[in-house]
Write an enzyme that holds these catalytic residues in place. Structure first.
Site, short mmCIF file in Angstrom:
data_model
loop_
_atom_site.label_atom_id
_atom_site.label_comp_id
_atom_site.label_asym_id
_atom_site.label_seq_id
_atom_site.Cartn_x
_atom_site.Cartn_y
_atom_site.Cartn_z
CB CYS A 167 -2.32 18.77 11.60
SG CYS A 167 -1.68 19.84 12.91
CD GLU B 282 4.40 17.54 12.01
OE1 GLU B 282 4.07 17.23 13.18
OE2 GLU B 282 3.87 17.08 11.00
CG ASN C 236 3.09 12.02 18.26
OD1 ASN C 236 4.15 11.42 18.18
ND2 ASN C 236 1.92 11.41 18.18
N1 THU Z 1 0.50 14.05 14.65
C1 THU Z 1 1.74 14.61 14.54
O1 THU Z 1 2.52 14.63 15.50
N2 THU Z 1 2.10 15.14 13.35
C2 THU Z 1 1.36 15.07 12.21
O2 THU Z 1 1.81 15.52 11.16
C3 THU Z 1 0.03 14.45 12.24
C4 THU Z 1 -0.48 14.07 13.59
C5 THU Z 1 0.14 13.41 15.92
C6 THU Z 1 -0.87 14.11 16.77
C7 THU Z 1 -1.43 12.95 17.56
O3 THU Z 1 -0.59 12.70 18.68
C8 THU Z 1 -1.33 11.77 16.63
O4 THU Z 1 -0.39 12.13 15.65
C9 THU Z 1 -2.64 11.38 15.97
O5 THU Z 1 -3.23 12.47 15.35
#
Ligand code: THU
Length: 126
Positions: A80, A49, A36
Site C-alpha cells: 500500500c 511490510e 499484518n
Molecule cells: N495488507 C498488508 O499487510 N499488506 C499489503 O500489501 C496490503 C494490505 C493488509 C492490511 C490489512 O490487514 C489487510 O491486508 C487488508 O487490507
C-alpha cells in the site's frame, strides 16, 4: 519467499480475513519477517511490510536489499502507499518480489512503485 509464506500464517487478520506475509532481507543476508496485525478500531492496523521493516530497524538493521510479499490472491498484492513510503525511507530502492501461495508473480523496483518520493532530503533543503 518461503519465509514470507511462513510469516503470513501468523497474520492477525480477524476483520478482513486477508492475510499477508513479508520477508525483508538485510544487506548481511538476515531475513526479518512480518505479518499484518489488525485491531478492533481497524485504523491502527499495520501491514506486513511495515511490521517487517520496523522489526528490522528495532533490531539494529540499517541496510536492506529486497522484500518479498505474499498473499493468497491470484493477482499479486502490492504494498500500500503507506508501506511504499516507509520502505523507501528506510530501505531505499529495494527489490520488491510479489507472490501468491503457489508462485512468484512479479519483481519490481521500489522507485518504480513510488515515483517522485518525499523523503528526508527535502527536510534539509527547506
Ligand atoms: N495488507 C498488508 O499487510 N499488506 C499489503 O500489501 C496490503 C494490505 C493488509 C492490511 C490489512 O490487514 C489487510 O491486508 C487488508 O487490507
Amino acid at each position: 519467499m518461503s519465509a514470507a509464506r511462513r510469516a503470513r500464517e501468523h497474520a492477525h487478520a480477524a476483520f478482513s480475513q486477508f492475510k499477508v506475509g513479508a520477508a525483508l532481507e538485510t544487506a548481511d543476508g538476515t531475513i526479518v519477517t512480518g505479518c499484518n496485525v489488525e485491531n478492533a478500531t481497524y485504523g491502527l492496523t499495520i501491514c506486513a511490510e511495515r511490521v517487517a521493516m520496523f522489526k528490522a530497524i528495532s533490531e539494529g538493521h540499517r541496510a536492506f536489499t529486497r522484500i518479498a510479499v505474499v498473499a493468497d490472491t491470484e493477482q499479486p498484492t502490492p504494498p500500500c502507499g503507506a508501506c511504499r513510503q516507509i520502505l523507501w525511507e528506510f530501505g531505499g530502492d529495494l527489490e520488491v518480489v510479489l507472490a501468491n501461495l503457489r508462485q512468484e508473480k512479479g519483481v519490481h523496483r521500489l522507485k518504480d512503485l513510488l515515483p517522485l518520493p518525499f523523503d528526508a532530503r527535502f527536510l534539509q533543503d527547506g
